[in-house]
Design an enzyme around this catalytic site. Sequence first.
Site, PDB file in Angstrom:
ATOM      1  N   ALA A   1       4.509   3.808   5.080  1.00 48.99           N
ATOM      2  CA  ALA A   1       4.338   3.047   5.948  1.00 48.99           C
ATOM      3  C   ALA A   1       2.805   3.553   7.261  1.00 48.99           C
ATOM      4  CB  ALA A   1       5.888   3.332   6.739  1.00 48.99           C
ATOM      5  N   SER A   2       2.561   4.842   6.974  1.00 46.11           N
ATOM      6  CA  SER A   2       1.817   4.561   8.512  1.00 46.11           C
ATOM      7  C   SER A   2       0.350   3.912   8.160  1.00 46.11           C
ATOM      8  CB  SER A   2       1.028   5.876   8.249  1.00 46.11           C
ATOM      9  OG  SER A   2       1.049   6.221   7.252  1.00 46.11           O
ATOM     10  N   THR A   3       0.116   3.641   7.216  1.00 44.80           N
ATOM     11  CA  THR A   3      -1.778   2.672   7.687  1.00 44.80           C
ATOM     12  C   THR A   3      -2.197   2.329   6.027  1.00 44.80           C
ATOM     13  OG1 THR A   3      -2.358   4.324   5.309  1.00 44.80           O
ATOM     14  CG2 THR A   3      -2.361   4.887   8.198  1.00 44.80           C
ATOM     15  N   GLY A   4      -2.560   0.825   5.963  1.00 46.38           N
ATOM     16  CA  GLY A   4      -2.954  -0.081   5.706  1.00 46.38           C
ATOM     17  C   GLY A   4      -2.129  -1.259   5.543  1.00 46.38           C
ATOM     18  N   PHE A   5      -1.473  -1.219   3.991  1.00 45.10           N
ATOM     19  CA  PHE A   5      -1.018  -2.254   3.413  1.00 45.10           C
ATOM     20  C   PHE A   5       0.565  -1.340   3.668  1.00 45.10           C
ATOM     21  CE2 PHE A   5      -3.790  -3.339   0.138  1.00 45.10           C
ATOM     22  CZ  PHE A   5      -4.555  -4.836   1.080  1.00 45.10           C
TER      23      PHE A   5
ATOM     24  N   ALA B   1       6.624  12.406   0.839  1.00 50.08           N
ATOM     25  CA  ALA B   1       7.917  11.661  -0.218  1.00 50.08           C
ATOM     26  C   ALA B   1       7.981  11.408  -1.792  1.00 50.08           C
ATOM     27  CB  ALA B   1       7.187  10.494   0.563  1.00 50.08           C
TER      28      ALA B   1
ATOM     29  N   LEU C   1       2.646   4.067  -1.567  1.00 43.20           N
ATOM     30  CA  LEU C   1       1.751   5.695  -1.450  1.00 43.20           C
ATOM     31  C   LEU C   1       0.756   6.052  -2.169  1.00 43.20           C
ATOM     32  CD1 LEU C   1       3.525   8.163  -0.170  1.00 43.20           C
ATOM     33  CD2 LEU C   1       4.644   8.536  -3.154  1.00 43.20           C
TER      34      LEU C   1
ATOM     35  N   TYR D   1     -12.471   1.488 -12.453  1.00 49.41           N
ATOM     36  CA  TYR D   1     -11.422   1.723 -11.600  1.00 49.41           C
ATOM     37  C   TYR D   1     -10.474   0.636 -12.763  1.00 49.41           C
ATOM     38  CZ  TYR D   1      -7.893   0.221  -8.649  1.00 49.41           C
ATOM     39  OH  TYR D   1      -6.505   0.334  -7.678  1.00 49.41           O
TER      40      TYR D   1
ATOM     41  N   LYS E   1      -2.248   2.569 -12.599  1.00 47.17           N
ATOM     42  CA  LYS E   1      -1.844   0.926 -12.657  1.00 47.17           C
ATOM     43  C   LYS E   1      -0.898   0.415 -13.032  1.00 47.17           C
ATOM     44  CE  LYS E   1      -3.403   1.500  -7.775  1.00 47.17           C
ATOM     45  NZ  LYS E   1      -2.306   1.885  -6.718  1.00 47.17           N
TER      46      LYS E   1
END
Length: 396
Positions: A48-52, A111, A138, A234, A243
Amino acid sequence: MIIEPRTRGFICLTAHPKGCEQNVLNQIEYIKERPVKEGPKKVLVIGASTGFGLASRITSAYGSGAATIGAFFEKPPKKGRTASPGWYNSAAFEAQAHKDGLYAKSINGDAFSNEIKAETIDLIKQDLGEIDLLIYSLASPVRTHPDSGERFKSVLKPIGKTFTNNTVDFHTGEVKEISIEPCNEEEIENTVTVMGGEDWQMWIDQLKAAGVLSENFKTVAYSYIGSSLTEAVYRNGTIGKAKDHLEATAFKITDSLNDINGKAYVSVNKALVTQASSAIPVIPLYISLLYKVMKAEGTHEGCIEQIERLFNARLYAENLDLDEAGRIRIDDWEMRDAVQAKVLELWKQATTETLPEIGDLKGYETDFFNLFGFKVEGVDYDEDVEEVVNVPSIKE
């Protein structure tokens, strides 16, 4: 303390509390003007702390007044040493949320571990009773498996053959060729173990067993596909296998939630400058060209704009539009044929000399430093600031 950026490769070793705070406040103001109709009310954000992930927490709280719990793994500050940017982001978010009368608590720790899962479940039971949305955002290069204790490390490598293409050192502006050797089978398996869907499933299974998921519960994990220029390293590489596993896990989770009418989705997001994407070869050059094209046509979005559109136009809209693989696509503007054709055309022209004009290297660099609270408009970087800032709900 006067705090200046100190970089090493694709990371910044310092972070600025006032710059991070201003970034958070800017995102809050953006969402306040775009409320989410029928949005979530009790939300858990993993990462929850950066980016999306941060954008998802802000959108939940300020878009629909949701109570939010954020889990993350960040380095707290010490006297004379700054925290990691996610710590300052979370401190700023919580402080502002409390000021505005919103419930917000945070948990700092691994987490992937069973201990953090249990601590989170206890907090939900104690304060919220249940949650109606879980965002899984995450991004970690390593994972210690909670059952075996074995440590796995992900790699960013092509599969099958050496990948050679151009990239850019965004610190110097030098465009140069890079070659990446292919992975072996063990590296694929390790990357899937770290970045695939197993941990997401574990979170859902343990939350459900604890009885803290509401009727009509939703969960969303974030993914990326990208263009033909980046696919070898990627989407068709080790990270792409992870992914694929993440996306397949969404269907398994949905099946496990049938009795509460729960749904799991994967949202495919746009290429943006994040701490994770900065580490991927070729991506910085692709993003600098993509930014140039999308800004020119007025369709460029940052994290907060992407997540606001995810919530308002997809997740909580009347008609949830999914692609043929069952995914939400908010990379749709990036992947338009005309946009990709223009980026491909610019790619062929990209050199150290031409990039400043045909690309948006300046925008890339600014976004990179913004991640760490630097080069943020309205912040006085000559000011002496207090580096020790607390996240209100975390007792160190």
